[in-house]
Design a protein around this motif. Structure first.
Motif, PDB file in Angstrom:
ATOM      1  N   TYR A  98       0.856  -1.188   0.000  1.00 13.21           N
ATOM      2  CA  TYR A  98       0.000   0.000   0.000  1.00 13.21           C
ATOM      3  C   TYR A  98       0.893   1.239   0.000  1.00 13.21           C
ATOM      4  O   TYR A  98       1.818   1.339   0.809  1.00 13.21           O
ATOM      5  CB  TYR A  98      -0.898  -0.015   1.232  1.00 13.21           C
ATOM      6  CG  TYR A  98      -1.721   1.228   1.440  1.00 13.21           C
ATOM      7  CD1 TYR A  98      -2.762   1.559   0.575  1.00 13.21           C
ATOM      8  CD2 TYR A  98      -1.472   2.066   2.528  1.00 13.21           C
ATOM      9  CE1 TYR A  98      -3.534   2.698   0.775  1.00 13.21           C
ATOM     10  CE2 TYR A  98      -2.239   3.200   2.752  1.00 13.21           C
ATOM     11  CZ  TYR A  98      -3.270   3.515   1.860  1.00 13.21           C
ATOM     12  OH  TYR A  98      -4.023   4.641   2.063  1.00 13.21           O
ATOM     13  N   GLU A  99       0.631   2.157  -0.890  1.00 11.01           N
ATOM     14  CA  GLU A  99       1.424   3.390  -0.972  1.00 11.01           C
ATOM     15  C   GLU A  99       0.866   4.403   0.015  1.00 11.01           C
ATOM     16  O   GLU A  99      -0.262   4.898  -0.155  1.00 11.01           O
ATOM     17  CB  GLU A  99       1.372   3.970  -2.386  1.00 11.01           C
ATOM     18  CG  GLU A  99       2.179   5.237  -2.571  1.00 11.01           C
ATOM     19  CD  GLU A  99       3.681   5.008  -2.672  1.00 11.01           C
ATOM     20  OE1 GLU A  99       4.448   5.978  -2.539  1.00 11.01           O
ATOM     21  OE2 GLU A  99       4.094   3.843  -2.881  1.00 11.01           O
ATOM     22  N   PRO A 100       1.599   4.750   1.069  1.00  7.06           N
ATOM     23  CA  PRO A 100       1.085   5.743   2.023  1.00  7.06           C
ATOM     24  C   PRO A 100       0.834   7.071   1.312  1.00  7.06           C
ATOM     25  O   PRO A 100       1.688   7.542   0.542  1.00  7.06           O
ATOM     26  CB  PRO A 100       2.211   5.870   3.053  1.00  7.06           C
ATOM     27  CG  PRO A 100       3.032   4.628   2.894  1.00  7.06           C
ATOM     28  CD  PRO A 100       2.939   4.264   1.454  1.00  7.06           C
ATOM     29  N   PRO A 101      -0.299   7.699   1.530  1.00  3.02           N
ATOM     30  CA  PRO A 101      -0.635   8.922   0.791  1.00  3.02           C
ATOM     31  C   PRO A 101       0.256  10.111   1.111  1.00  3.02           C
ATOM     32  O   PRO A 101       0.327  11.063   0.323  1.00  3.02           O
ATOM     33  CB  PRO A 101      -2.086   9.193   1.200  1.00  3.02           C
ATOM     34  CG  PRO A 101      -2.246   8.506   2.523  1.00  3.02           C
ATOM     35  CD  PRO A 101      -1.378   7.291   2.443  1.00  3.02           C
ATOM     36  N   TRP A 175       6.272   3.008  18.481  1.00  2.71           N
ATOM     37  CA  TRP A 175       7.549   3.506  17.961  1.00  2.71           C
ATOM     38  C   TRP A 175       7.507   3.674  16.437  1.00  2.71           C
ATOM     39  O   TRP A 175       8.219   4.508  15.890  1.00  2.71           O
ATOM     40  CB  TRP A 175       8.678   2.590  18.428  1.00  2.71           C
ATOM     41  CG  TRP A 175       8.846   2.762  19.900  1.00  2.71           C
ATOM     42  CD1 TRP A 175       9.534   3.751  20.543  1.00  2.71           C
ATOM     43  CD2 TRP A 175       8.236   1.980  20.926  1.00  2.71           C
ATOM     44  NE1 TRP A 175       9.400   3.627  21.901  1.00  2.71           N
ATOM     45  CE2 TRP A 175       8.617   2.549  22.176  1.00  2.71           C
ATOM     46  CE3 TRP A 175       7.424   0.849  20.928  1.00  2.71           C
ATOM     47  CZ2 TRP A 175       8.208   2.036  23.394  1.00  2.71           C
ATOM     48  CZ3 TRP A 175       7.000   0.327  22.140  1.00  2.71           C
ATOM     49  CH2 TRP A 175       7.390   0.920  23.362  1.00  2.71           C
ATOM     50  N   VAL A 176       6.664   2.911  15.783  1.00  2.00           N
ATOM     51  CA  VAL A 176       6.411   3.173  14.364  1.00  2.00           C
ATOM     52  C   VAL A 176       5.839   4.573  14.213  1.00  2.00           C
ATOM     53  O   VAL A 176       6.286   5.358  13.352  1.00  2.00           O
ATOM     54  CB  VAL A 176       5.457   2.113  13.782  1.00  2.00           C
ATOM     55  CG1 VAL A 176       4.948   2.547  12.407  1.00  2.00           C
ATOM     56  CG2 VAL A 176       6.151   0.760  13.678  1.00  2.00           C
ATOM     57  N   ILE A 177       4.866   4.920  15.034  1.00  2.00           N
ATOM     58  CA  ILE A 177       4.252   6.246  14.968  1.00  2.00           C
ATOM     59  C   ILE A 177       5.270   7.338  15.257  1.00  2.00           C
ATOM     60  O   ILE A 177       5.299   8.378  14.586  1.00  2.00           O
ATOM     61  CB  ILE A 177       3.048   6.323  15.928  1.00  2.00           C
ATOM     62  CG1 ILE A 177       1.855   5.594  15.309  1.00  2.00           C
ATOM     63  CG2 ILE A 177       2.685   7.771  16.260  1.00  2.00           C
ATOM     64  CD1 ILE A 177       0.645   5.501  16.203  1.00  2.00           C
ATOM     65  N   ARG A 178       6.149   7.114  16.239  1.00  2.00           N
ATOM     66  CA  ARG A 178       7.174   8.133  16.516  1.00  2.00           C
ATOM     67  C   ARG A 178       8.050   8.356  15.295  1.00  2.00           C
ATOM     68  O   ARG A 178       8.446   9.489  14.991  1.00  2.00           O
ATOM     69  CB  ARG A 178       8.009   7.710  17.736  1.00  2.00           C
ATOM     70  CG  ARG A 178       7.273   7.711  19.058  1.00  2.00           C
ATOM     71  CD  ARG A 178       6.733   9.089  19.426  1.00  2.00           C
ATOM     72  NE  ARG A 178       7.802  10.061  19.602  1.00  2.00           N
ATOM     73  CZ  ARG A 178       8.363  10.372  20.786  1.00  2.00           C
ATOM     74  NH1 ARG A 178       7.927   9.771  21.888  1.00  2.00           N
ATOM     75  NH2 ARG A 178       9.314  11.272  20.867  1.00  2.00           N
ATOM     76  N   GLY A 179       8.368   7.281  14.579  1.00  2.00           N
ATOM     77  CA  GLY A 179       9.144   7.431  13.358  1.00  2.00           C
ATOM     78  C   GLY A 179       8.352   8.102  12.256  1.00  2.00           C
ATOM     79  O   GLY A 179       8.885   8.952  11.513  1.00  2.00           O
ATOM     80  N   LEU A 180       7.082   7.739  12.123  1.00  2.38           N
ATOM     81  CA  LEU A 180       6.232   8.381  11.115  1.00  2.38           C
ATOM     82  C   LEU A 180       6.108   9.875  11.376  1.00  2.38           C
ATOM     83  O   LEU A 180       6.101  10.687  10.426  1.00  2.38           O
ATOM     84  CB  LEU A 180       4.850   7.735  11.107  1.00  2.38           C
ATOM     85  CG  LEU A 180       4.768   6.295  10.584  1.00  2.38           C
ATOM     86  CD1 LEU A 180       3.380   5.714  10.838  1.00  2.38           C
ATOM     87  CD2 LEU A 180       5.112   6.229   9.096  1.00  2.38           C
ATOM     88  N   LEU A 181       6.012  10.259  12.628  1.00  2.00           N
ATOM     89  CA  LEU A 181       5.930  11.679  12.951  1.00  2.00           C
ATOM     90  C   LEU A 181       7.236  12.390  12.618  1.00  2.00           C
ATOM     91  O   LEU A 181       7.225  13.538  12.163  1.00  2.00           O
ATOM     92  CB  LEU A 181       5.566  11.864  14.426  1.00  2.00           C
ATOM     93  CG  LEU A 181       4.171  11.355  14.833  1.00  2.00           C
ATOM     94  CD1 LEU A 181       3.944  11.563  16.330  1.00  2.00           C
ATOM     95  CD2 LEU A 181       3.072  12.040  14.029  1.00  2.00           C
ATOM     96  N   ALA A 182       8.371  11.711  12.824  1.00  4.10           N
ATOM     97  CA  ALA A 182       9.656  12.300  12.410  1.00  4.10           C
ATOM     98  C   ALA A 182       9.711  12.459  10.894  1.00  4.10           C
ATOM     99  O   ALA A 182      10.331  13.393  10.377  1.00  4.10           O
ATOM    100  CB  ALA A 182      10.815  11.427  12.898  1.00  4.10           C
ATOM    101  N   SER A 183       9.047  11.539  10.170  1.00  2.00           N
ATOM    102  CA  SER A 183       8.958  11.620   8.712  1.00  2.00           C
ATOM    103  C   SER A 183       7.811  12.516   8.259  1.00  2.00           C
ATOM    104  O   SER A 183       7.540  12.616   7.054  1.00  2.00           O
ATOM    105  CB  SER A 183       8.754  10.216   8.121  1.00  2.00           C
ATOM    106  OG  SER A 183       9.909   9.419   8.275  1.00  2.00           O
ATOM    107  N   VAL A 187      -0.783  11.661   8.267  1.00  3.47           N
ATOM    108  CA  VAL A 187      -1.961  10.906   7.823  1.00  3.47           C
ATOM    109  C   VAL A 187      -1.799   9.425   8.147  1.00  3.47           C
ATOM    110  O   VAL A 187      -2.716   8.768   8.660  1.00  3.47           O
ATOM    111  CB  VAL A 187      -2.197  11.104   6.310  1.00  3.47           C
ATOM    112  CG1 VAL A 187      -3.317  10.193   5.814  1.00  3.47           C
ATOM    113  CG2 VAL A 187      -2.521  12.558   6.010  1.00  3.47           C
ATOM    114  N   THR A 188      -0.602   8.893   7.880  1.00  3.71           N
ATOM    115  CA  THR A 188      -0.347   7.475   8.143  1.00  3.71           C
ATOM    116  C   THR A 188      -0.313   7.186   9.639  1.00  3.71           C
ATOM    117  O   THR A 188      -0.796   6.135  10.086  1.00  3.71           O
ATOM    118  CB  THR A 188       0.974   7.052   7.481  1.00  3.71           C
ATOM    119  OG1 THR A 188       0.900   7.322   6.076  1.00  3.71           O
ATOM    120  CG2 THR A 188       1.243   5.577   7.682  1.00  3.71           C
ATOM    121  N   ALA A 189       0.250   8.105  10.425  1.00  3.85           N
ATOM    122  CA  ALA A 189       0.243   7.929  11.884  1.00  3.85           C
ATOM    123  C   ALA A 189      -1.197   7.896  12.401  1.00  3.85           C
ATOM    124  O   ALA A 189      -1.551   7.051  13.234  1.00  3.85           O
ATOM    125  CB  ALA A 189       1.024   9.054  12.546  1.00  3.85           C
TER     126      ALA A 189
END
Length: 565
Positions: A98-101, A175-183, A187-189
Motif C-alpha cells: 500500500y502506498e502511504p498517501p 515507535w512506528v508512529i514516533r518514526g512516522l511523525l519524524a517523517s 496521515v499514516t500515523a
C-alpha cells in the motif's frame, strides 16, 4: 522452593475464547508439517496460521482428512505441499502493498534538521524510505469472506514490523508512529491509531496483533500514548473523541478480573496494581509446536501454556524476568509478577484519559482518571521503589496468588537488574524531587546495563531474546526520553551518550547488511541480536522509528567522523 511454586489454574467459568474452525484446521496442518519436516530446528510454525483458504472450509477439511487417511497420518512434504497449493493461498496473500498517501521519497521539508552529515542524512533517508516497503493493507476479499482468513480486517493501511510479521502489532505501533511523525507522515500515523481504535472497539481491548489467533491476549497498553503523540502533531480533536470510550474500556480490561491485584504495601495502605494474565491455557496457536515441546516435561501443562501466553502479552517473550529459576525455562511464572513497566504504562493511560476527557469537556471522567493516576503513582512508589538500589523493581506475588490482598514483603522484590526497572522515568514526573532522579541516573550508570552499543535488556545471558546481550529499540527510547524529560543536565548527557551508541550500531549493521534489524547485540557494536524461538528478523518497524526519533532529537554527535567514512 523455586521449583515448587504452583502454576496458576483457570478458575471456574473463566473465558478462554471460542474455537475457530479455520484455526483448528490450520493448527492440524501446522503440526503435520512440523512432523513432515522432521522437527527441523528452523521450522517456523507461524506461516501456517497465516494461510488463506482458496476453497470452502468444508472442502479443505474433508481433503485434509483424506490426505491423512491415505498416508497413515504422515504425508510426505510433496503431498502436503500439493494439498496446500490446491486449497490455500500463500501466507501473506491476505495483505497487499500500500502506498502511504503522505510518503515523500526524498523526505519531507525540514526532515531531521539536526543532522548535518551528508552520510548520516543519506542513511536517515534510507530508513525513511523503508516506510514504503513496510506499508500494507488488508485485501478486499477479507472483508467479503472473513471466515477464510486469520487476518483481522482493518479500516486503514498500516505498517508491519517486517519479515515474518505481516500484520499490524499493538505496542510496536507506538515507535512506528514516533518514526512516522519524524517523517512528517501525519496521515499514516493517524491511520495507525484509527486501526488500533477499531481493534479496541471490536474486542474490548487491543489484541496482540491483527490476527484472530492473537485475540487471547493484549500487549503493553500504549494506545493512549500513540493518540497523545499524534494529537500533539496534528491537533486532531476528532481522533480523541473517537477513542475515549475505547480507552476507558481498555483501562477496565487491565484493572479487573485476573489482571487486577490488590496488595497491602509497607505504608499500610491497600494498592491496586496490574499484571499480565492471558485468557488462554493452551499452546499459542502461532507457536503451537514450540510450546508443546517446551511443555514436554511439565506436569501442569495448561498452567504452563498460560504463563507462556502471558509472557507474550508482556511483549517480553521470553526473558529470565519471568522465571523463578533463570536457568530453567519451565519455571516461567509471568502471572506471579507485578511488572514495573506495565503499571507505568497504565499510569500514562490514566493521565492521557484524564487529559483527553478535559479536552472534550467531560469533567467527571477527567477527575476520575486524575484520581486514579495519583493513586497509581503512590502504588508504584510503595510497591516497586527500592531506595537502596535506586530502581523500581518487579514484585513477585505470593505463591497462592488467588488470595487477596497480598501483603508486601521486601524479600519479594526482584533484585535482578532489568532495563524495565528504569521505565518509570519515561512517565515523568513520578518524582518531582531532583535528588531522587539523580539517584536513578547514578543507579543506571552503575547498573551494568549500559554497554558499548546501548542498553542491555538484562544482565542474565539465558539464551532468551529479551535478555543479555540483546538490546531492543523500545527500551533504548523510553529510557533515553525519560532521562531527557527529567530536565537534569547530567541525565541529558547520559541520554545523548546512550542514543549515540545505539544509532552507531544501527548504522554499522545497516552499512554491512543493508537492513534494519529487530534487535541488536549491545556488547558488539555492528552486530544484530539473536536468541528466541525464531530467526532474527529484519525490516524493522520499531527500530526504524527509534533511529529517526533519535536523529531528530539529537542529530549525530560524530558528524565529521561519519563523513570521513
Amino acid at each position: 522452593m523455586v521449583d515448587s511454586v504452583p502454576i496458576n489454574k483457570l478458575s471456574e467459568g473463566e473465558e478462554e475464547g471460542e474455537d475457530d474452525p479455520l484455526l483448528s484446521l490450520l493448527q492440524l496442518i501446522q503440526q503435520t508439517a512440523h512432523a513432515s519436516f522432521g522437527h527441523s530446528a528452523t521450522f517456523d510454525p507461524k506461516p501456517y496460521l497465516d494461510l488463506s483458504l482458496k476453497t470452502p472450509l468444508s472442502s479443505a477439511s474433508c481433503a485434509f482428512r483424506e490426505l491423512l487417511a491415505s498416508t497413515n497420518g504422515t504425508p510426505e512434504v510433496r503431498e502436503l505441499s500439493r494439498y496446500l497449493e490446491d486449497h490455500f493461498e500463500e501466507a501473506g496473500a491476505d495483505v497487499e502493498p500500500y502506498e502511504p498517501p503522505d510518503f515523500e521519497e526524498d523526505g519531507p521539508e525540514g526532515f531531521l534538521p539536526r543532522v548535518e552529515s551528508d552520510v548520516v542524512r543519506w542513511w536517515g533517508l534510507e530508513v525513511h524510505r523503508l516506510w514504503r516497503s513496510l506499508s500494507s493493507r488488508v485485501v478486499a476479499r477479507v472483508r467479503e469472506c472473513p471466515e477464510r482468513h486469520t487476518v483481522v480486517d482493518l479500516p486503514e493501511g498500516f505498517m508491519v514490523p517486517g519479515s515474518r510479521f505481516r500484520e499490524l502489532y499493538y505496542w510496536d505501533s507506538y515507535w512506528v508512529i514516533r518514526g512516522l511523525l519524524a517523517s512528517k507522515m501525519y496521515v499514516t500515523a493517524s491511520a495507525t491509531v484509527t486501526n488500533l481504535i477499531a481493534l479496541g472497539a471490536r474486542y474490548g481491548y487491543v489484541i496482540n496483533g491483527a490476527r484472530t489467533y492473537y485475540a487471547n491476549r493484549s500487549q503493553p497498553p500504549l494506545l493512549s500514548a500513540m493518540i497523545r503523540e499524534t494529537f500533539n502533531a496534528t491537533q486532531n480533536l476528532g481522533l480523541i473523541k473517537s477513542s475515549l470510550n475505547v480507552l476507558v474500556r481498555e483501562h477496565q480490561f487491565w484493572n479487573s478480573g485476573k489482571h487486577k491485584v490488590i496488595i497491602q504495601g509497607p505504608d499500610g495502605r491497600q494498592h491496586c496494581l496490574s499484571r499480565y494474565f492471558a485468557k488462554w491455557n493452551r499452546p499459542r496457536p502461532e507457536s503451537s509446536t514450540i510450546d508443546k515441546e517446551s511443555a514436554s516435561n511439565v506436569s501442569e501443562k495448561e498452567g504452563f501454556y498460560r504463563e507462556l501466553a502471558s509472557a507474550a502479552e508482556s511483549g517480553w517473550d521470553f526473558s529470565s524476568r519471568w522465571m523463578r529459576n533463570p536457568a530453567d525455562f519451565t519455571t516461567t511464572r509471568t502471572t506471579l509478577v507485578l511488572p514495573v513497566d506495565l503499571n507505568a504504562f497504565i499510569l500514562g493511560m490514566e493521565r492521557d484519559i484524564a487529559f483527553f476527557a478535559e479536552l472534550t469537556g467531560d469533567k467527571r471522567t477527567a477527575e476520575r482518571f486524575w484520581t486514579a493516576s495519583r493513586e497509581r503513582v503512590e502504588a508504584i512508589n510503595a510497591i516497586f521503589w527500592n531506595e537502596h538500589m535506586g530502581q523500581w523493581l518487579d514484585y513477585w506475588l505470593d505463591d497462592d496468588s488467588l488470595l487477596e490482598p497480598h501483603t508486601w514483603k521486601a524479600s519479594r522484590q526482584n533484585k535482578n537488574v532489568f532495563a524495565s526497572n528504569y521505565i518509570p522515568l519515561w512517565l515523568q514526573p513520578i518524582y518531582t524531587d531532583h535528588l531522587v532522579v539523580e539517584k536513578v541516573v547514578r543507579s543506571l550508570q552503575d547498573s551494568g546495563l549500559i554497554c558499548p552499543a546501548g542498553i542491555a535488556t538484562s544482565l542474565n545471558n539465558s539464551g532468551q531474546q529479551w535478555d543479555f546481550p540483546n538490546g531492543w529499540a523500545p527500551l533504548q527510547h523510553m529510557i533515553v526520553e525519560g532521562l531527557v524529560k527529567s530536565g537534569l543536565e547530567e541525565a541529558r548527557a547520559l541520554a545523548e551518550d546512550i542514543s549515540s551508541r545505539w544509532i552507531k550500531t544501527n548504522y554499522a549493521v545497516f552499512k554491512r547488511t543493508g537492513e534494519m534489524h529487530e534487535k541488536y547485540d549491545v556488547t558488539n557494536p555492528g552486530e544484530f541480536g539473536g536468541g528466541g524461538e525464531y530467526v532474527p528478523q529484519t525490516g524493522f518497524g520499531w527500530s526504524n522509528g527509534v533511529v529517526l526519533s533519535f536523529l531528530e532529537e539529537f542529530g549525530w554527535p560524530g558528524d565529521r567522523e561519519m563523513d570521513a567514512h
